[in-house]
Design a protein around this motif. Structure first.
Motif, short mmCIF file in Angstrom:
data_model
loop_
_atom_site.label_atom_id
_atom_site.label_comp_id
_atom_site.label_asym_id
_atom_site.label_seq_id
_atom_site.Cartn_x
_atom_site.Cartn_y
_atom_site.Cartn_z
N UNK A 77 -5.26 5.40 12.92
CA UNK A 77 -4.77 5.20 11.51
C UNK A 77 -3.79 4.12 11.71
N UNK A 78 -3.71 3.33 10.53
CA UNK A 78 -2.59 2.36 10.44
C UNK A 78 -1.21 2.85 9.93
N UNK B 117 1.04 -1.35 -0.01
CA UNK B 117 0.03 -0.01 0.03
C UNK B 117 0.74 1.25 -0.18
N UNK C 28 -2.06 3.93 6.06
CA UNK C 28 -2.86 5.23 6.02
C UNK C 28 -2.18 6.48 6.33
N UNK D 271 4.58 6.19 -4.78
CA UNK D 271 4.49 6.45 -6.21
C UNK D 271 3.41 7.32 -6.80
N UNK D 272 2.15 7.30 -6.14
CA UNK D 272 1.24 8.43 -6.60
C UNK D 272 1.50 9.66 -6.26
N UNK D 273 1.98 9.63 -5.15
CA UNK D 273 2.37 11.13 -4.50
C UNK D 273 3.54 11.74 -5.35
N UNK E 181 0.95 12.85 0.61
CA UNK E 181 0.16 13.50 -0.20
C UNK E 181 0.25 15.09 0.41
N UNK F 273 0.10 7.36 3.77
CA UNK F 273 -0.86 8.18 2.62
C UNK F 273 -1.10 9.50 2.71
N UNK F 274 -1.55 9.84 3.89
CA UNK F 274 -1.83 11.20 4.38
C UNK F 274 -0.46 11.92 4.35
N UNK G 122 2.11 2.13 -3.39
CA UNK G 122 1.26 2.77 -4.35
C UNK G 122 1.08 4.32 -3.77
N UNK G 123 1.02 4.56 -2.62
CA UNK G 123 0.92 5.88 -2.13
C UNK G 123 1.95 6.70 -2.58
#
Lengths: 258, 258
Positions: B240-241, B123, B244, B129-131, B251, B247-248, B126-127
Motif C-alpha cells: 500500500x502507498x 487523496x 491508501x 474529510x470523508x471519514x 475509516x 484511507x484504511x 478526500x479520505x
C-alpha cells in the motif's frame, strides 16, 4: 547475442503491438512487463517469461526472464510505453487458469464491473492483494488488466493475485454472495453500512464503473446483487473515488476475518 | 468589464506567481482555485474569493467568487497549471485559523510528516474529510496544501476540512495521542494492528514521508509517538502507498467511533 533489432523488424513490431493493442495481447496470450523490479517479481512469482528486450549495449538482464534481445540505438525508447522506459521490456505469458476454477475455491473476491481507468485498476489490485483477496474479477468490457499502465500501477500486485474475466452471474453461480456498493439511495435497495454487514462468508465485493456506478435499475429484486453496502461518509457524499472506496471495503472484509 | 489583460500585465504576473510559487502564495495569504466546480464549492463553503480570471469572451462567471477579469487571447491557456485549464482561475484567501485553535477542539486528526507528493496529499484530504477527521496537519517541510495540484487532487475536500501546519510536538501538546504507523519492525517499537488498537479517544494518525516513513530511530521511548500501528497485510509487505494506508486507517477510526 543476436544482432540488435531495428524498428521495422517483425519481432519489434510484434512487441509494439503487445504494448499497444489489447487484441494482440489476448490473441497471443502474452503481454509486456516493463522494468527490472517488475520483471524480477514476475519471475519470482512463477510467471513464464519468454524474452527480455534491452537497449543496445545495456548490461541489464533478469535471471529467469528468458533470452536477452538487444534493440538498435533509439528503438528501445520508442517502443516502451513511458517517456523513459526502463529495461528490460519482458514478454510473458498470461496465466491460463479458468475463471470457474479460480472462483470455485475463492472465499473473498473483488469484482469490478465495467471499470475503465488503468490507474484505478492498478490501485485496486494493490489493495485487494494486501487485504488477502483470493481473486479479482473483471466483467467483460472492463479495462484490460494487461494494459501496460495497469501492470505498472499495480506495483507487482498483479503477479500475486489471480485476475479473471467473468460475468456477475458466473460469480453468483460459483456460490459467492454479491455485495454491491452504492452511494446514492435508490428505490428498492436495502442498504447496510459496510461495517455493519456480515462479510465473513463467501463474498464478492462488487464495484461499478467510475462514472455510472452499478446500474440504477438493480435493486433487492432485480439484478444479481444480494447485499447492498454503503460506506457512511461523515463529510460530503461522493468524496471517495472507486479505488479508495474499494480499499476501505477490502480492509473491512480483512478485519472481519481476522 | 475591464480591458482583457495581456501576459505582461502585473496582475497576470502576480496570478502566475500564485500558481507557481509557494512563497508567493504564503507571502500574500492567497492561492488559486481552477475551474467552475471547485470555485463554486469554495464559495459555498464560505471561502473568501477575491477575483475570477476567464478567457476573453468567456461567459463563465461563478456567483460570489469576486469580480470577473478577462485575459487576452491565449493568455488564459498559458497561465493555468494544466494543459487545458478550465475557467475561472479564482484567487481566494487562505483561512487564518491558527493551528492551536484548530487542534484544541480536535478529537480526530491526520498528521502528515514531511509528505512530498501533491497527489497523495489530495487523496488523503478526500479520505480524511470523508471519514470525519476534524483536521489535517502538515509538518513544516511538507508539500504545500495550496499547490494547484493538491487543490485539484483534493476534489474540493480541501474546502471542507481544516488544514494547518504544526510540529508533532505541538500536536502532542494539544493533548492528542500520536498514533504512528510502521510497516517494518524496528527495535523498541510495540506495534499493534490498527483494528486492535483503541482509536476512540483524541487521536492523531501520523503518516510519514513516502520514501522514508517515520524516523527509524523513534521507538516507544524516543520521539513523540505514543502508539505504533501497523496494517496487517495478507499479501506482500509494502503493497500500500501512503495515501491508501491513510484511507484504511481513517475509516478504521471512523468505524470505531460509530
Amino acid at each position: 547475442m543476436m544482432t540488435p533489432l531495428s524498428m521495422n523488424n517483425s519481432t519489434v513490431q510484434a512487441l509494439r503491438k503487445l504494448l499497444a493493442q489489447r487484441s494482440a495481447r489476448h490473441d497471443d496470450g502474452r503481454f509486456v512487463i516493463e522494468g527490472p523490479v517488475s520483471t524480477a517479481e514476475a519471475v519470482a512469482a512463477g510467471w513464464n517469461c519468454l524474452m527480455q528486450f534491452v537497449p543496445e549495449g545495456s548490461g541489464v538482464r533478469i535471471e529467469g526472464a528468458g533470452p536477452v534481445q538487444e534493440l538498435a540505438d533509439g528503438v528501445f525508447e520508442r517502443v516502451g510505453s513511458t517517456k523513459n522506459p526502463q529495461a528490460p521490456l519482458t514478454v510473458c505469458e498470461m496465466p491460463t487458469a479458468s475463471s470457474a476454477d479460480v472462483l470455485r475455491d475463492a472465499s473473498f473476491v473483488v469484482v469490478l464491473d465495467q471499470l475503465n481507468d488503468p490507474g484505478n485498476l492498478g490501485t485496486i489490485l494493490r489493495s485487494a492483494e494486501a487485504a488477502g483477496a483470493d481473486a479479482v474479477v473483471l466483467t467483460p468490457g472492463s479495462v484490460d488488466v494487461y494494459n501496460p499502465k495497469v501492470v505498472r500501477a499495480s506495483a507487482s500486485a498483479i503477479f500475486h493475485v489471480p485476475v479473471v474475466t467473468a460475468t456477475l452471474e458466473q460469480v453468483a453461480d460459483a456460490g459467492l454472495t454479491l455485495a454491491g456498493t452504492t452511494s446514492h439511495a435508490f428505490p428498492g435497495r436495502s442498504v447496510v453500512a459496510h461495517t455493519a454487514a456480515d462479510l465473513t462468508g463467501r463474498v464478492a465485493i462488487v464495484m461499478g464503473n467510475e462514472a455510472a456506478g452499478l446500474p440504477d435499475e438493480w435493486n433487492d429484486e432485480v439484478g444479481p446483487i444480494g447485499l447492498w453496502l454503503t460506506i457512511p461518509h461523515r463529510g460530503r457524499t461522493e468524496s471517495l473515488n472507486v479505488a479508495m472506496a474499494t480499499t476501505v471495503l477490502v480492509f473491512e472484509v480483512a478485519r472481519q476475518r481476522t
